[in-house]
Every structure is written in structure tokens, then in C-alpha cells.
Design a protein around this motif. Structure first.
Motif, PDB file in Angstrom:
ATOM      1  N   ARG A 138       2.592   0.157   2.850  1.00  0.00           N
ATOM      2  CA  ARG A 138       2.852   0.654   3.933  1.00  0.00           C
ATOM      3  C   ARG A 138       2.216   1.990   3.986  1.00  0.00           C
ATOM      4  N   MET A 139       2.151   2.665   4.765  1.00  0.00           N
ATOM      5  CA  MET A 139       0.276   4.054   5.200  1.00  0.00           C
ATOM      6  C   MET A 139       1.483   4.077   6.504  1.00  0.00           C
ATOM      7  N   ASN A 182       2.392   3.862   0.415  1.00  0.00           N
ATOM      8  CA  ASN A 182       3.390   3.432  -0.319  1.00  0.00           C
ATOM      9  C   ASN A 182       2.888   1.922  -1.092  1.00  0.00           C
ATOM     10  N   VAL A 183       2.741   1.463  -2.477  1.00  0.00           N
ATOM     11  CA  VAL A 183       2.725   0.280  -2.901  1.00  0.00           C
ATOM     12  C   VAL A 183       3.439  -0.188  -3.703  1.00  0.00           C
ATOM     13  N   GLU A 222       5.097   5.907  -4.215  1.00  0.00           N
ATOM     14  CA  GLU A 222       4.105   6.266  -4.005  1.00  0.00           C
ATOM     15  C   GLU A 222       3.279   6.038  -4.812  1.00  0.00           C
ATOM     16  N   VAL A 223       2.415   6.607  -3.824  1.00  0.00           N
ATOM     17  CA  VAL A 223       0.534   6.674  -4.436  1.00  0.00           C
ATOM     18  C   VAL A 223       0.711   7.778  -3.634  1.00  0.00           C
ATOM     19  N   ALA A 241      -1.899  21.099   0.865  1.00  0.00           N
ATOM     20  CA  ALA A 241      -1.214  20.805   0.552  1.00  0.00           C
ATOM     21  C   ALA A 241      -0.670  19.081   1.087  1.00  0.00           C
ATOM     22  N   HIS A 242      -1.527  18.607   2.218  1.00  0.00           N
ATOM     23  CA  HIS A 242      -0.953  17.813   2.875  1.00  0.00           C
ATOM     24  C   HIS A 242      -2.619  16.573   2.396  1.00  0.00           C
ATOM     25  N   ASN A 243      -2.071  15.254   3.016  1.00  0.00           N
ATOM     26  CA  ASN A 243      -3.396  14.124   3.402  1.00  0.00           C
ATOM     27  C   ASN A 243      -4.404  14.403   4.054  1.00  0.00           C
ATOM     28  N   THR A 244      -4.531  15.528   4.215  1.00  0.00           N
ATOM     29  CA  THR A 244      -5.853  15.513   5.605  1.00  0.00           C
ATOM     30  C   THR A 244      -7.410  16.389   5.478  1.00  0.00           C
TER      31      THR A 244
END
Length: 342
Positions: free
Chosen positions: A199-200, A226-227, A231-232, A256-259
């Protein structure tokens, strides 16, 4: 009330429950009626039709949910039940939590969290407040899919509900909604609820609620992965509110975020510990799920305020047969910029 967000719901819940528990004084009964009206209104106003709390903070989702549940159950016990619309929004809010919970029971730490809770009726450290709410929803609304997601009843659920209100037997797995358009979250992946779950979650929602957006974070177009219930790529959460202001700014900020961060600045401008003076606006441009490929495309305007304006456009493709994600970031501008992809 002290502010127009979860404070308003919590404070109205306290007065309402006091009024139906000790309806001994005309003034208290009048206050109770006023607070019941506040709760009916704010349950729909502060929580989107897809069940997401408009503060864009998952911890506050459970906090508000508890207040709404407690208020509704107190009213029902006193013969003053709330409306179908009220209970319908409560059910959607619980379903929203189930949609965000992975196969291992992890809930993303999107937005602020102060670890606040309304009641502790099952104090065991292994009890998850989010799955407890899902268990309560399974029993209250007779949802077999929520029972499968809840992984069993907890003591809090048993204390809150009538002994005759028990959760149905779990059936299959909970099929999460892919597009939570009102809240701005989109889910790519498959095999949900199994050991092979992928899930992404993509965040294309607003910064937060109203002009202050107090509990939102600058996380436009961030992804969480998440795999197999692990949590990945995650959201690091809050850290602390009132100590070490540099860390407070960091955990709220874009890095601090995946962007993508442009020119070392946040997408939105922090105006204080609980205030944003400028809001990035994110939106989904395309979302499609087919057997061969899943696709998301979105953009935000958080860097349009730079001297040379920048638009961040993100495209995500997922090919289930290959278990492969491809993320393409495009920065639309005319000059040179520094871009950091976290």
C-alpha cells in the motif's frame, strides 16, 4: 470554546454528557441542548463526507471520534438519540481509520499528535486506540469487514456498548476505499489485509482546517509505503509541541516528509507553533486503477510564491505484476532552483 476545531467538539461533549447525566438544573439542561446542537453541526462540519477529519491529523481523528461516540451513546442511553446523519458520519470516520490501517495494524502518523485521548477503559499498552475504535464500529454498526480489521474486541468496546451489542464474526478482509477525495488521500497497491499487502498512500489534501490549519504539516504530495504489514516510507509524526522549537518546525516542515523541497523552503509558511500564514494547495489531476497499472498524478502550488514561481507535479505508476512503483517529479519553472527529494 477555546478554538473552533477539536476543542469545540471536546468541550461541547463534556457539557452535553454532564447535562444528560445530571439533568437536575434548568440551566444545565439548556446548556446541554445548546451543546447537542453544536455536536450535531460540528460532526458534519469538521469531518468530511469520506470520514476524514479536516484537521488532516490522524491522531486528532481518534480524539474527535471518541468525543462523538461518547456523546452519541450518552444521548442514546438518556432517550435523546442523535440524528442518522450524525451516526452516519461517525461510521464513515471509523471506516476512514480502517482504510488507512495496514495489515500489521500500523496507522500513519499524518499531521500533529499530542497523544490526547478522551477515555482509558482498556489501559493495556498493547491496545491500539485506532483498532479499538474500529472494533467499536464493527459492533455498533454490524460491520463484518470492520471486525476483520479490528483483530478482536477490546475492553473499552465492551465497556461502552450494551452487552447485547456485539461485533459480528469477521468476514474476509476489509477492502479499503482507494480514493478519499474529500480528504485528498489516494491509495495504490493490492492484496490488502494479507501478508502480501502493498500500500502506498499519497497525500494530495489541504494543509489543515480553516485559516490557521493548526495541526497540519507541509506534506503536499508526500507518499507513505507499507509492505506486508511493515512500514517502509513513513511520516515521522510530531515529536513535541512546546519544547525545542527548531525540532517542532522540522517535524511540521517539508523536509520531514517524503516529497520534494525547493530552494530549502517549506511548501507552506509556518507562522507559529499552531499557525500557518501561507497554505500550499494540492490537488489530484488523475487517479486510475486498472488490472495492469495504477496511476496517480497531482500538483501543488506551494512554491508559486518564489521569485521564479515553481509548480511541483508528481506522477506515480504502480505495476502490480512487477511489484514496482515509479515516481516522477516535474518542477515547472523558468530559472534554476535547488530541489531536494526526501
Amino acid at each position: 470554546f477555546s478554538s473552533a476545531n477539536n476543542h469545540l467538539i471536546g468541550e461541547a461533549a463534556g457539557v452535553w454528557i454532564a447535562a444528560v447525566t445530571w439533568p437536575c438544573w434548568p440551566q444545565l439542561r439548556r446548556w446541554g441542548a445548546e451543546c447537542r446542537a453544536v455536536l450535531e453541526r460540528e460532526a458534519l462540519k469538521q469531518n468530511a463526507a469520506d470520514g476524514g477529519n479536516r484537521e488532516q491529523a490522524v491522531s486528532y481523528q481518534q480524539f474527535v471520534l471518541d468525543f462523538l461516540l461518547l456523546s452519541g451513546l450518552a444521548g442514546r442511553a438518556a432517550g435523546q438519540d442523535f440524528s442518522r446523519a450524525y451516526w452516519g458520519r461517525v461510521e464513515r470516520m471509523i471506516e476512514f481509520l480502517a482504510d488507512l490501517t495496514d495489515a500489521g495494524g500500523h496507522v500513519p502518523m499524518i499531521g500533529d499528535a499530542d497523544d490526547g485521548y478522551a477515555v482509558t477503559l482498556d489501559p493495556r499498552p498493547e491496545v491500539c486506540r485506532y483498532r479499538s475504535l474500529i472494533a467499536t464500529g464493527a459492533a455498533l454498526f454490524g460491520r463484518e469487514d470492520l471486525a476483520a480489521k479490528a483483530a478482536g474486541e477490546d475492553a473499552k468496546t465492551a465497556w461502552l456498548l450494551d452487552a447485547r451489542t456485539r461485533a459480528p464474526a469477521p468476514s474476509g478482509t476489509h477492502a479499503p476505499r482507494r480514493a478519499l477525495e474529500d480528504s485528498g488521500y489516494y491509495l495504490l497497491g493490492g492484496d490488502f489485509g494479507t501478508a502480501n499487502e502493498v500500500r502506498m498512500l499519497v497525500d494530495a489534501g489541504p494543509l489543515g482546517y480553516l485559516s490557521l490549519a493548526a495541526h497540519g504539516h507541509a506534506d503536499a504530495l508526500a507518499v507513505l509505503l507499507n509492505v506486508g504489514g511493515r512500514e517502509v516510507l513513513l511520516d515521522p509524526g510530531t515529536y513535541a509541541y512546546h519544547t525545542q522549537p527548531e525540532w517542532r518546525r522540522y517535524f511540521r516542515g517539508t523536509r520531514a516528509h517524503n516529497t520534494v523541497m525547493v530552494d530549502g523552503t517549506d511548501q507552506s509558511e509556518q507562522g507559529g507553533n499552531f499557525m500557518w500564514s501561507r497554505h500550499a494547495r494540492a490537488r489530484c489531476l488523475e487517479f486510475a486503477v486498472t488490472p495492469g497499472e495504477q496511476r496517480f498524478a497531482g500538483e501543488h502550488d506551494g512554491y508559486a510564491v518564489l521569485e521564479d514561481p515553481v509548480t511541483h507535479w508528481r506522477c506515480i505508476r504502480y505495476r502490480p505484476a512487477a511489484w514496482c512503483f515509479e515516481i516522477t517529479d516535474t518542477l515547472i519553472c523558468t530559472g534554476r532552483h535547488r530541489a531536494d527529494r526526501h
